[in-house]
Design an enzyme around this catalytic site. Structure first.
Site, short mmCIF file in Angstrom:
data_model
loop_
_atom_site.label_atom_id
_atom_site.label_comp_id
_atom_site.label_asym_id
_atom_site.label_seq_id
_atom_site.Cartn_x
_atom_site.Cartn_y
_atom_site.Cartn_z
N HIS A 9 -60.05 -3.19 -43.65
CA HIS A 9 -59.30 -4.26 -44.32
C HIS A 9 -58.54 -5.14 -43.31
O HIS A 9 -58.30 -4.73 -42.16
CB HIS A 9 -58.30 -3.66 -45.32
CG HIS A 9 -57.30 -2.78 -44.64
ND1 HIS A 9 -56.18 -3.28 -44.00
CD2 HIS A 9 -57.27 -1.45 -44.47
CE1 HIS A 9 -55.50 -2.28 -43.47
NE2 HIS A 9 -56.13 -1.15 -43.74
N ARG A 60 -58.87 -3.74 -51.64
CA ARG A 60 -59.34 -4.53 -52.78
C ARG A 60 -59.26 -6.01 -52.47
O ARG A 60 -60.19 -6.77 -52.74
CB ARG A 60 -58.50 -4.23 -54.02
CG ARG A 60 -58.70 -2.84 -54.53
CD ARG A 60 -57.71 -2.52 -55.61
NE ARG A 60 -57.98 -3.22 -56.85
CZ ARG A 60 -57.76 -2.71 -58.05
NH1 ARG A 60 -57.28 -1.49 -58.16
NH2 ARG A 60 -58.01 -3.38 -59.12
N GLU A 82 -57.84 5.71 -47.29
CA GLU A 82 -57.37 6.19 -45.99
C GLU A 82 -56.97 7.67 -46.10
O GLU A 82 -56.69 8.18 -47.19
CB GLU A 82 -56.18 5.33 -45.51
CG GLU A 82 -55.64 5.67 -44.12
CD GLU A 82 -56.71 5.63 -43.03
OE1 GLU A 82 -57.66 6.44 -43.09
OE2 GLU A 82 -56.56 4.80 -42.10
N LEU A 83 -56.93 8.34 -44.93
CA LEU A 83 -56.43 9.71 -44.86
C LEU A 83 -55.07 9.79 -45.55
O LEU A 83 -54.19 8.95 -45.30
CB LEU A 83 -56.28 10.11 -43.38
CG LEU A 83 -55.67 11.49 -43.11
CD1 LEU A 83 -56.67 12.59 -43.44
CD2 LEU A 83 -55.22 11.59 -41.65
N ASP A 84 -54.91 10.78 -46.41
CA ASP A 84 -53.60 11.01 -47.04
C ASP A 84 -52.67 11.61 -45.98
O ASP A 84 -52.91 12.72 -45.49
CB ASP A 84 -53.78 11.96 -48.22
CG ASP A 84 -52.49 12.18 -49.00
OD1 ASP A 84 -51.40 11.95 -48.44
OD2 ASP A 84 -52.58 12.61 -50.17
N ARG A 105 -49.57 15.19 -34.57
CA ARG A 105 -50.48 15.64 -33.51
C ARG A 105 -51.47 16.68 -34.01
O ARG A 105 -52.59 16.78 -33.51
CB ARG A 105 -49.68 16.23 -32.35
CG ARG A 105 -49.04 15.18 -31.48
CD ARG A 105 -48.18 15.84 -30.41
NE ARG A 105 -47.27 14.88 -29.83
CZ ARG A 105 -47.58 14.08 -28.80
NH1 ARG A 105 -48.76 14.16 -28.26
NH2 ARG A 105 -46.71 13.22 -28.34
N GLY A 151 -58.90 2.40 -41.21
CA GLY A 151 -59.10 2.70 -39.79
C GLY A 151 -59.49 4.14 -39.51
O GLY A 151 -60.51 4.41 -38.86
O1 LIG Z 1 -52.80 4.08 -42.88
C1 LIG Z 1 -52.48 3.45 -41.86
O2 LIG Z 1 -51.35 3.19 -41.53
C2 LIG Z 1 -53.61 3.00 -40.96
C3 LIG Z 1 -53.92 4.05 -39.92
O3 LIG Z 1 -54.96 3.64 -39.09
O4 LIG Z 1 -54.78 2.79 -41.72
P1 LIG Z 1 -55.20 1.40 -42.34
O5 LIG Z 1 -54.24 0.35 -41.84
O6 LIG Z 1 -56.59 1.15 -41.82
O7 LIG Z 1 -55.20 1.55 -43.81
#
Ligand SMILES: O=C(O)[C@@H](CO)OP(=O)(O)O
Length: 215
Positions: A9, A60, A82-84, A105, A151
């Protein structure tokens, strides 16, 4: 051969402020909107048939701009989130206590099943991202999907396709509105299955955002 485009995005307010988003959300900046327009200008002739986005607001919005340029609609897939990052979401990267920095880490150094409290492991992220990518194989023959995600999520996907551990994504710079592409192919020479064509291409952006990881 199925070609799948992967787009992170556009720049958001919290990206610019160095705040951790994860599954929390902040809006695109004006620069982020412009980056999405530039992705649209680049891919409008690529024959994109489906734009599939994480259901968070920043993806979106980016997807809507790209889909407008491509003349197709947007469908949402929560597996592309994104990762939670649990209790660290919404925090400034520079404000973490030593204990919180240690949690961070655990994830980025590849500790097996490491996770931020109330967050998700990289293994869990990898499984849902691969499931979302595999779903593209069920689209009608001749489809050319473009996925809009995040990301860490996209970095994890590309790293694991290459056979690297998920946390290798920390060595892959995927800036806002970068374009990557993976292809699914049966090849006598390359490994059959998903192959990485390109990763992190920003040649279409005239004002690339400073990546929050780089600053
Ligand atoms: O979640 C976040 O802060 C970043 C981490 O890379 O992800 P994104 O900006 O791509 O959603």
């Amino acid at each position: 051969m199925l070609q799948v485009y992967l787009v992170r995005h556009g720049e958001t307010r919290w990206n610019a402020e160095r705040r951790i988003q994860g599954q929390s959300d902040s809006p695109l900046t004006a620069k982020g909107e412009q980056q999405a327009v530039q992705v649209g200008e680049r891919v409008r002739t690529y024959g994109i048939t489906h734009v599939i986005a994480s259901d968070l607001g920043r993806t979106r919005r980016t997807a809507e701009i790209i889909a407008d340029a491509c003349g197709c609609g947007v469908t949402l897939d929560a597996r592309l989130r994104e990762l939670d990052m649990g209790v660290l979401e919404q925090r400034h990267l520079d404000s973490l206590t030593p204990e919180e920095e240690e949690w961070r880490r655990l994830v980025v150094n590849g500790t097996p099943d490491g996770r931020i409290p109330q967050g998700e492991s990289m293994q869990e992220l990898s499984e849902r991202m691969h499931a979302a990518l595999a779903a593209c194989l069920d689209l009608p023959s001749g489809s050319r999907p473009l996925l809009v995600s995040h990301g860490i999520a996209l970095g994890c996907l590309v790293s694991t396709i290459l056979g690297l551990p998920a946390h290798a994504e920390r060595r892959l710079r995927l800036r806002n509105c970068s374009i990557s592409r993976v292809d699914y192919q049966e090849s006598l020479w390359l490994a059959p299955g998903w192959v990485v064509e390109t990763a992190g291409d920003i040649s279409h952006l005239d004002t690339p955002a400073l990546d929050e990881l780089q600053r």
